[in-house]
Structure formats: structure tokens, C-alpha cells
Design a protein around this motif. Structure first.
Motif, PDB file in Angstrom:
ATOM      1  N   GLY A  32      20.621 -29.680   4.153  1.00 39.53           N
ATOM      2  CA  GLY A  32      21.432 -29.003   3.154  1.00 39.53           C
ATOM      3  C   GLY A  32      22.747 -29.626   2.758  1.00 39.53           C
ATOM      4  O   GLY A  32      23.339 -29.214   1.771  1.00 39.53           O
ATOM      5  N   PRO A  84      23.946 -22.896  -0.085  1.00 41.93           N
ATOM      6  CA  PRO A  84      24.299 -22.621  -1.484  1.00 41.93           C
ATOM      7  C   PRO A  84      25.673 -21.934  -1.565  1.00 41.93           C
ATOM      8  O   PRO A  84      26.054 -21.176  -0.669  1.00 41.93           O
ATOM      9  N   ASP A  86      26.879 -19.458  -3.066  1.00 45.22           N
ATOM     10  CA  ASP A  86      26.982 -17.994  -2.992  1.00 45.22           C
ATOM     11  C   ASP A  86      26.854 -17.448  -1.573  1.00 45.22           C
ATOM     12  O   ASP A  86      27.082 -16.262  -1.338  1.00 45.22           O
ATOM     13  N   GLU A  87      26.527 -18.301  -0.588  1.00 42.42           N
ATOM     14  CA  GLU A  87      26.471 -17.862   0.810  1.00 42.42           C
ATOM     15  C   GLU A  87      27.833 -17.947   1.509  1.00 42.42           C
ATOM     16  O   GLU A  87      28.003 -17.427   2.601  1.00 42.42           O
TER      17      GLU A  87
END
Length: 144
Positions: A32, A84, A86-87
Motif C-alpha cells: 500500500g 486510502p 479516507d482511512e
């Protein structure tokens, strides 16, 4: 007669447990996090499990200057994000006393982990509910 002090024992993980947890973390970062994945590939590393804790020595050191460059190229947080956007639930900023201010973000899970480890350290130092603690974290800002 003086009361005997209660000493809390600290559990030390066997190397095999630490290695397993480290390999899980490294796999997540390889998948990631573009900053570290690209850096590691440039130095010839491949995505593979470590056979021992000593293998971690093959990984290159990361300097503050590298993180500053990354954030200048890709504002605001750079490419050093494993999840991501938004996490992430909390963003912090360094004071910038040794260079440009750096930003970093925490997910709910990473922030909870940090708080739990901090609580453990205070308990190990003998801090209890009757004590008061001042956390002097100069210059940094946090936003939710």
C-alpha cells in the motif's frame, strides 16, 4: 516496616513472534505505500518475507530530507501513505525546527495503538490514577 513495591513484569516477545509481526507489517507496506515500495525497489529489495530479524538491516535508512522532498513533490502528505486517504482520521504536523514542517497521519487503529503503548510506558514508570502528567509536545498540531 516498609511496604514491598509491586513490580510489573514486562513480557518480551520471542524473536519468532516479532519476526512474524514484522513480516505482516512489511507486506502491508509493500502493498500500500508507494514511498517505501519505490525506495526499497530502487535499492534492489524484493517483496519477500524476512528469514530473521537481522535481515531488516538490508533496508535503507530514511532521512527527514527524503520525507520533506516527498511532501514538496506531492502535497500535503506525500506518497508515504499505506492506506486510502479516507482511512486516516488524524493529521499531525511537526514544529519545523530542523527543516520544513512534516505532516503525518494516523488511522483510528494506529492512533489507538500509540495511545495504548503510551499507557503501558506510563504504567511501567509507576504512573497511576493519582498522578498528573503534562505532555509537552511543542509546535505540533493535530486535526481530526
Amino acid at each position: 516496616m516498609a511496604q514491598a513495591e509491586e513490580v510489573e513484569t514486562v513480557r518480551v516477545e520471542p524473536d519468532a513472534d516479532r519476526l512474524e509481526r514484522l513480516n505482516l507489517l512489511l507486506a502491508e507496506v509493500w502493498r500500500g505505500n508507494p514511498f517505501y515500495r519505490d525506495k526499497w525497489r530502487r535499492t534492489g529489495l524484493r517483496e519477500e518475507s524476512l528469514a530473521s530479524l537481522e535481515d531488516l538491516g538490508r533496508f535503507p535508512f530514511t532521512s527527514r530530507a527524503e520525507l520533506e522532498r516527498d511532501q514538496r513533490r506531492t502535497p500535503l502528505l506525500g506518497t508515504n501513505l499505506t492506506f486510502p486517504l479516507d482511512e486516516y482520521h488524524q493529521v499531525h504536523r511537526s514544529s519545523g525546527t530542523s527543516g520544513a514542517s512534516l505532516l503525518w497521519a494516523d488511522t483510528r487503529a494506529s492512533w489507538e495503538w500509540l495511545v495504548e503503548r503510551s499507557e503501558e510506558l506510563f504504567r511501567m514508570a509507576g504512573v497511576d490514577a493519582s498522578d498528573r502528567v503534562l505532555l509537552a509536545a511543542g509546535g505540533g498540531a493535530a486535526a481530526r
